[in-house]
Design a protein around this motif. Structure first.
Motif, short mmCIF file in Angstrom:
data_model
loop_
_atom_site.label_atom_id
_atom_site.label_comp_id
_atom_site.label_asym_id
_atom_site.label_seq_id
_atom_site.Cartn_x
_atom_site.Cartn_y
_atom_site.Cartn_z
N GLY A 189 1.78 -12.91 6.40
CA GLY A 189 2.67 -14.03 6.68
C GLY A 189 1.93 -15.34 6.87
O GLY A 189 2.49 -16.41 6.64
N LYS B 136 4.49 -9.69 7.84
CA LYS B 136 4.35 -10.56 9.00
C LYS B 136 2.91 -11.05 9.11
O LYS B 136 2.02 -10.61 8.36
CB LYS B 136 4.78 -9.83 10.27
CG LYS B 136 6.28 -9.50 10.30
CD LYS B 136 6.69 -8.90 11.65
CE LYS B 136 8.18 -8.67 11.71
NZ LYS B 136 8.62 -8.15 13.04
N THR B 137 2.63 -11.91 10.06
CA THR B 137 1.30 -12.50 10.20
C THR B 137 0.31 -11.51 10.82
O THR B 137 0.69 -10.44 11.33
CB THR B 137 1.32 -13.75 11.09
OG1 THR B 137 1.55 -13.35 12.45
CG2 THR B 137 2.41 -14.71 10.65
#
Length: 271
Positions: free
Chosen positions: A238, A253-254
């Motif tokens: 992300g 996601k990150t």
């Protein structure tokens, strides 16, 4: 999805911003490993700066592998080279002359240390030394042996300095070498044949793993060679730069939100 090899970049991907492997990410990768999937750290870092994460993920078996130095070396967990794409003395002299012309801080990496003839060690090289667990050797030009082989050449400095240096690099550098960045304060230069993508492709061949059985995770421009291989399943973090996301099959996601674990649950574990 039939995945047999998962390649993970380190900084900004496997590691969160505290330079840690989160518990959820560790558990997900260990679960995949127990399913028989090869977990391959794939980094611009040297082997000493990768090995501790092999140990942390319990990937100590000699049949586990890492891609180091942006693909200049593929090694097993004991440090034995499987694939090598190195630079030589003529390359060193070529880049040293460019460094003098551009007034840039320049150093090279061999397997176990940094070497520079700059007698001023800037903050950025000091930080790399700490991150990678490798010492810095300062010497004079005459001390560089003509039979030297090295994995990577690097310019280091502030982000503004590196943008300026990159714009001024001779066209020959871009044409003859693999130039990439894993951090805005570094310009990394490898053999034209040395890239994370080429290294993974060679490793997969040696392991009799098809390219469509390889999953990759990355976030920075030095990961783009992996994302350029059509049959790899490509997962962008992300927090990835736009070029990586544009080449991805899936954006997770990150790195601070357990992005690897999130993607594995959905794509590999079917949860």
């Amino acid at each position: 999805m039939n995945i047999k090899l998962i390649a993970v970049d380190l900084d900004g991907t496997l590691l969160n911003d505290k330079q840690e492997v989160s518990t959820k990410t560790k558990e997900a990768l260990q679960r995949a490993s127990k399913m028989g999937i090869k977990i391959v750290p794939c980094s611009g870092r040297p082997f000493p700066g990768i090995k501790e994460y092999l140990d942390e993920l319990d990937l100590k078996d000699p049949n586990q592998y890492v891609v180091a130095f942006n693909g200049a070396l593929v090694l097993n967990s004991e440090g034995r080279p499987i694939v090598e794409e190195l630079l030589d003395y003529n390359d060193f002299i070529f880049f040293e002359k460019i460094a003098q012309q551009l007034k840039a801080n320049f150093h090279i990496e061999v397997r176990d240390k940094f070497i520079t003839i700059d007698h001023f060690i800037n903050y950025y090289l000091s930080r790399e030394s700490w991150l990678t667990r490798m010492p810095i050797k300062v010497c004079d030009l005459g001390d560089i042996e003509e039979d030297i082989k090295f994995t990577k050449a690097m310019f280091s400095g502030s982000a503004a300095e590196m943008r300026k240096i990159y714009r001024k690099l001779p066209k020959e550098v871009i044409e003859k070498y693999n130039v990439s960045t894993s951090d805005e304060t570094l310009i990394e230069i490898n053999s034209k044949k040395a890239s994370k993508g080429n290294a993974l492709r060679e490793l997969a061949k040696k392991l009799n793993i098809k390219e469509d059985e390889v999953m990759i995770f990355g976030d920075q421009k030095n990961d783009i060679s992996m994302f350029d291989i059509a049959d790899f399943y490509k997962v962008a973090m992300g927090n990835a730069v736009s070029e990586i996301k544009e080449h991805a099959n899936y954006v997770t996601k990150t790195n601070n939100e357990d992005g690897i674990a999130y993607a594995l649950r959905r794509l590999v574990f079917d949860e």
